[in-house]
Design a protein around this motif. Structure first.
Motif, PDB file in Angstrom:
ATOM      1  N   VAL A 199      28.371  53.503 -24.332  1.00 61.36           N
ATOM      2  CA  VAL A 199      28.882  54.772 -23.817  1.00 61.36           C
ATOM      3  C   VAL A 199      30.304  54.602 -23.302  1.00 61.36           C
ATOM      4  CG1 VAL A 199      28.621  56.449 -21.949  1.00 61.36           C
ATOM      5  CG2 VAL A 199      26.648  55.808 -23.325  1.00 61.36           C
ATOM      6  N   SER A 200      30.589  53.520 -22.596  1.00 59.46           N
ATOM      7  CA  SER A 200      31.931  53.323 -22.051  1.00 59.46           C
ATOM      8  C   SER A 200      32.953  53.075 -23.150  1.00 59.46           C
ATOM      9  CB  SER A 200      31.950  52.179 -21.048  1.00 59.46           C
ATOM     10  OG  SER A 200      31.726  50.943 -21.713  1.00 59.46           O
ATOM     11  N   ALA A 201      32.513  52.549 -24.290  1.00 65.06           N
ATOM     12  CA  ALA A 201      33.424  52.331 -25.412  1.00 65.06           C
ATOM     13  C   ALA A 201      33.330  53.465 -26.413  1.00 65.06           C
ATOM     14  CB  ALA A 201      33.082  51.009 -26.088  1.00 65.06           C
ATOM     15  N   GLY A 202      32.774  54.571 -25.980  1.00 60.41           N
ATOM     16  CA  GLY A 202      32.469  55.686 -26.866  1.00 60.41           C
ATOM     17  C   GLY A 202      33.681  56.355 -27.481  1.00 60.41           C
ATOM     18  N   THR A 203      33.417  57.418 -28.191  1.00 60.10           N
ATOM     19  CA  THR A 203      34.457  58.116 -28.916  1.00 60.10           C
ATOM     20  C   THR A 203      35.172  59.091 -27.988  1.00 60.10           C
ATOM     21  OG1 THR A 203      32.904  59.813 -29.592  1.00 60.10           O
ATOM     22  CG2 THR A 203      33.176  57.955 -31.072  1.00 60.10           C
ATOM     23  N   ASN A 204      36.413  58.838 -27.756  1.00 58.71           N
ATOM     24  CA  ASN A 204      37.246  59.717 -26.956  1.00 58.71           C
ATOM     25  C   ASN A 204      38.476  60.022 -27.791  1.00 58.71           C
ATOM     26  OD1 ASN A 204      39.382  60.561 -25.238  1.00 58.71           O
ATOM     27  ND2 ASN A 204      38.228  59.831 -23.488  1.00 58.71           N
ATOM     28  N   ALA A 205      38.648  61.278 -28.180  1.00 60.95           N
ATOM     29  CA  ALA A 205      39.727  61.658 -29.088  1.00 60.95           C
ATOM     30  C   ALA A 205      41.107  61.372 -28.498  1.00 60.95           C
ATOM     31  CB  ALA A 205      39.600  63.126 -29.465  1.00 60.95           C
ATOM     32  N   VAL A 206      41.285  61.618 -27.205  1.00 58.49           N
ATOM     33  CA  VAL A 206      42.586  61.370 -26.576  1.00 58.49           C
ATOM     34  C   VAL A 206      42.913  59.880 -26.623  1.00 58.49           C
ATOM     35  CG1 VAL A 206      43.857  61.469 -24.402  1.00 58.49           C
ATOM     36  CG2 VAL A 206      42.492  63.431 -25.129  1.00 58.49           C
ATOM     37  N   ARG A 207      41.949  59.051 -26.275  1.00 58.03           N
ATOM     38  CA  ARG A 207      42.165  57.599 -26.315  1.00 58.03           C
ATOM     39  C   ARG A 207      42.414  57.140 -27.760  1.00 58.03           C
ATOM     40  NH1 ARG A 207      37.708  54.084 -23.567  1.00 58.03           N
ATOM     41  NH2 ARG A 207      36.610  55.820 -24.487  1.00 58.03           N
ATOM     42  N   TYR A 208      41.684  57.740 -28.706  1.00 51.72           N
ATOM     43  CA  TYR A 208      41.861  57.403 -30.116  1.00 51.72           C
ATOM     44  C   TYR A 208      43.292  57.680 -30.563  1.00 51.72           C
ATOM     45  CZ  TYR A 208      41.355  57.622 -35.185  1.00 51.72           C
ATOM     46  OH  TYR A 208      41.521  57.439 -36.541  1.00 51.72           O
ATOM     47  N   VAL A 209      43.824  58.838 -30.196  1.00 55.30           N
ATOM     48  CA  VAL A 209      45.204  59.176 -30.568  1.00 55.30           C
ATOM     49  C   VAL A 209      46.162  58.189 -29.911  1.00 55.30           C
ATOM     50  CG1 VAL A 209      47.041  60.902 -30.308  1.00 55.30           C
ATOM     51  CG2 VAL A 209      44.743  61.610 -31.030  1.00 55.30           C
ATOM     52  N   ARG A 210      45.986  57.911 -28.626  1.00 55.32           N
ATOM     53  CA  ARG A 210      46.884  56.982 -27.919  1.00 55.32           C
ATOM     54  C   ARG A 210      46.894  55.591 -28.550  1.00 55.32           C
ATOM     55  NH1 ARG A 210      49.339  58.924 -23.787  1.00 55.32           N
ATOM     56  NH2 ARG A 210      48.473  60.536 -22.462  1.00 55.32           N
ATOM     57  N   GLU A 211      45.733  55.139 -29.036  1.00 56.47           N
ATOM     58  CA  GLU A 211      45.625  53.775 -29.572  1.00 56.47           C
ATOM     59  C   GLU A 211      45.980  53.676 -31.055  1.00 56.47           C
ATOM     60  OE1 GLU A 211      41.647  52.600 -28.608  1.00 56.47           O
ATOM     61  OE2 GLU A 211      42.118  52.346 -26.465  1.00 56.47           O
ATOM     62  N   ASN A 212      45.934  54.787 -31.799  1.00 57.95           N
ATOM     63  CA  ASN A 212      46.076  54.700 -33.249  1.00 57.95           C
ATOM     64  C   ASN A 212      47.250  55.480 -33.836  1.00 57.95           C
ATOM     65  OD1 ASN A 212      43.597  53.118 -34.126  1.00 57.95           O
ATOM     66  ND2 ASN A 212      42.735  54.663 -32.769  1.00 57.95           N
ATOM     67  N   TYR A 213      47.962  56.246 -33.035  1.00 59.21           N
ATOM     68  CA  TYR A 213      49.090  57.017 -33.528  1.00 59.21           C
ATOM     69  C   TYR A 213      50.377  56.497 -32.900  1.00 59.21           C
ATOM     70  CZ  TYR A 213      46.122  60.398 -35.892  1.00 59.21           C
ATOM     71  OH  TYR A 213      45.245  60.994 -36.754  1.00 59.21           O
ATOM     72  N   THR A 214      51.491  56.683 -33.591  1.00 54.80           N
ATOM     73  CA  THR A 214      52.787  56.191 -33.129  1.00 54.80           C
ATOM     74  C   THR A 214      53.417  57.208 -32.183  1.00 54.80           C
ATOM     75  OG1 THR A 214      53.086  55.091 -35.255  1.00 54.80           O
ATOM     76  CG2 THR A 214      55.052  55.384 -33.895  1.00 54.80           C
ATOM     77  N   PRO A 215      53.735  56.775 -30.942  1.00 56.63           N
ATOM     78  CA  PRO A 215      54.344  57.714 -29.994  1.00 56.63           C
ATOM     79  C   PRO A 215      55.776  58.079 -30.396  1.00 56.63           C
ATOM     80  CG  PRO A 215      54.136  55.538 -29.005  1.00 56.63           C
ATOM     81  CD  PRO A 215      53.511  55.465 -30.358  1.00 56.63           C
ATOM     82  N   VAL A 216      56.156  59.300 -30.053  1.00 56.88           N
ATOM     83  CA  VAL A 216      57.529  59.750 -30.263  1.00 56.88           C
ATOM     84  C   VAL A 216      58.351  59.217 -29.091  1.00 56.88           C
ATOM     85  CG1 VAL A 216      59.000  61.800 -30.386  1.00 56.88           C
ATOM     86  CG2 VAL A 216      56.784  61.791 -31.515  1.00 56.88           C
ATOM     87  N   ALA A 217      59.563  58.783 -29.354  1.00 63.36           N
ATOM     88  CA  ALA A 217      60.413  58.179 -28.324  1.00 63.36           C
ATOM     89  C   ALA A 217      60.528  59.072 -27.099  1.00 63.36           C
ATOM     90  CB  ALA A 217      61.801  57.908 -28.898  1.00 63.36           C
ATOM     91  N   ASN A 218      60.463  58.456 -25.943  1.00 60.01           N
ATOM     92  CA  ASN A 218      60.657  59.113 -24.649  1.00 60.01           C
ATOM     93  C   ASN A 218      59.619  60.175 -24.309  1.00 60.01           C
ATOM     94  OD1 ASN A 218      62.979  57.551 -24.259  1.00 60.01           O
ATOM     95  ND2 ASN A 218      64.240  59.057 -25.315  1.00 60.01           N
ATOM     96  N   ASP A 219      58.459  60.165 -24.948  1.00 61.86           N
ATOM     97  CA  ASP A 219      57.420  61.142 -24.618  1.00 61.86           C
ATOM     98  C   ASP A 219      56.061  60.473 -24.767  1.00 61.86           C
ATOM     99  OD1 ASP A 219      55.800  63.280 -24.132  1.00 61.86           O
ATOM    100  OD2 ASP A 219      56.857  64.656 -25.457  1.00 61.86           O
ATOM    101  N   SER A 220      55.391  60.262 -23.654  1.00 58.82           N
ATOM    102  CA  SER A 220      54.116  59.548 -23.682  1.00 58.82           C
ATOM    103  C   SER A 220      52.957  60.403 -24.170  1.00 58.82           C
ATOM    104  CB  SER A 220      53.798  59.005 -22.282  1.00 58.82           C
ATOM    105  OG  SER A 220      53.648  60.085 -21.378  1.00 58.82           O
ATOM    106  N   ASN A 221      53.158  61.701 -24.347  1.00 55.27           N
ATOM    107  CA  ASN A 221      52.084  62.580 -24.785  1.00 55.27           C
ATOM    108  C   ASN A 221      52.304  63.178 -26.173  1.00 55.27           C
ATOM    109  OD1 ASN A 221      50.442  62.301 -22.510  1.00 55.27           O
ATOM    110  ND2 ASN A 221      51.657  63.781 -21.387  1.00 55.27           N
ATOM    111  N   THR A 222      53.340  62.749 -26.887  1.00 52.33           N
ATOM    112  CA  THR A 222      53.612  63.266 -28.221  1.00 52.33           C
ATOM    113  C   THR A 222      53.610  62.113 -29.215  1.00 52.33           C
ATOM    114  OG1 THR A 222      54.949  65.032 -27.269  1.00 52.33           O
ATOM    115  CG2 THR A 222      55.219  64.631 -29.608  1.00 52.33           C
ATOM    116  N   PHE A 223      52.935  62.330 -30.347  1.00 54.27           N
ATOM    117  CA  PHE A 223      52.758  61.284 -31.344  1.00 54.27           C
ATOM    118  C   PHE A 223      53.070  61.826 -32.731  1.00 54.27           C
ATOM    119  CE2 PHE A 223      50.196  60.432 -27.705  1.00 54.27           C
ATOM    120  CZ  PHE A 223      50.281  59.066 -27.503  1.00 54.27           C
ATOM    121  N   GLU A 224      53.428  60.924 -33.640  1.00 54.04           N
ATOM    122  CA  GLU A 224      53.679  61.301 -35.024  1.00 54.04           C
ATOM    123  C   GLU A 224      52.356  61.517 -35.744  1.00 54.04           C
ATOM    124  OE1 GLU A 224      56.007  58.207 -36.791  1.00 54.04           O
ATOM    125  OE2 GLU A 224      57.634  58.430 -35.351  1.00 54.04           O
ATOM    126  N   CYS A 225      52.325  62.504 -36.638  1.00 49.86           N
ATOM    127  CA  CYS A 225      51.132  62.748 -37.447  1.00 49.86           C
ATOM    128  C   CYS A 225      50.959  61.639 -38.479  1.00 49.86           C
ATOM    129  CB  CYS A 225      51.246  64.091 -38.177  1.00 49.86           C
ATOM    130  SG  CYS A 225      51.081  65.515 -37.098  1.00 49.86           S
TER     131      CYS A 225
END
Length: 139
Positions: free
Chosen positions: A25-51
């Motif tokens: 359960v603690s390692a479960g599926t969390n979409a926000v964490r998935y995006v943070r760990e698997n998508y490339t962040p846009v420079a200078n913005d910790s909440n925006t990622f490249e598609c």
């Protein structure tokens, strides 16, 4: 000792099963964490990622990882709701596709996404008793 051996084995097995369940359960599926760990962040913005690819492919990838509680579309932006978190996928400025994380969304709780339908409406206040607030017709 032989008399209690079955109970001891069952107890140890139960404890192991509970611990394994907690780990899963603690390692479960969390979409926000998935995006943070698997998508490339846009420079200078910790909440925006490249598609990854186009908008449809990105929405499908995130939704395949964890099914959203609700989703909707406004203009060219797709909205995915996960509890109080909202993930927006669509164009932004010069970017043809970006993923924007809105964690613990204040806009969602205050009704900022009502244009997307009831699933995106504000939730009841935590302090609400669920009863009538009084006024005309109150019992």
């Amino acid at each position: 000792m032989n008399r209690y051996r079955g109970w001891i084995i069952a107890l140890i097995g139960g404890v192991i099963a509970i611990l394994l369940g907690l780990v899963l359960v603690s390692a479960g599926t969390n979409a926000v964490r998935y995006v943070r760990e698997n998508y490339t962040p846009v420079a200078n913005d910790s909440n925006t990622f490249e598609c990854r690819g186009d908008k449809a492919a990105t929405v499908a990838d995130i939704s395949a990882h964890e099914r959203p509680d609700a989703n909707g579309q406004q203009d060219q932006t797709e909205f995915l709701r996960y509890g109080d978190d909202v993930i927006l996928v669509g164009p932004s400025g010069a970017m043809t596709c970006r993923v924007q994380l809105d964690e613990n969304s204040r806009a969602l709780r205050s009704g900022g996404f009502l244009f997307l339908g009831g699933a995106f409406g504000p939730r009841s206040p935590a302090s609400s008793s669920g009863g009538s607030s009084g006024g005309f017709g109150a019992k």
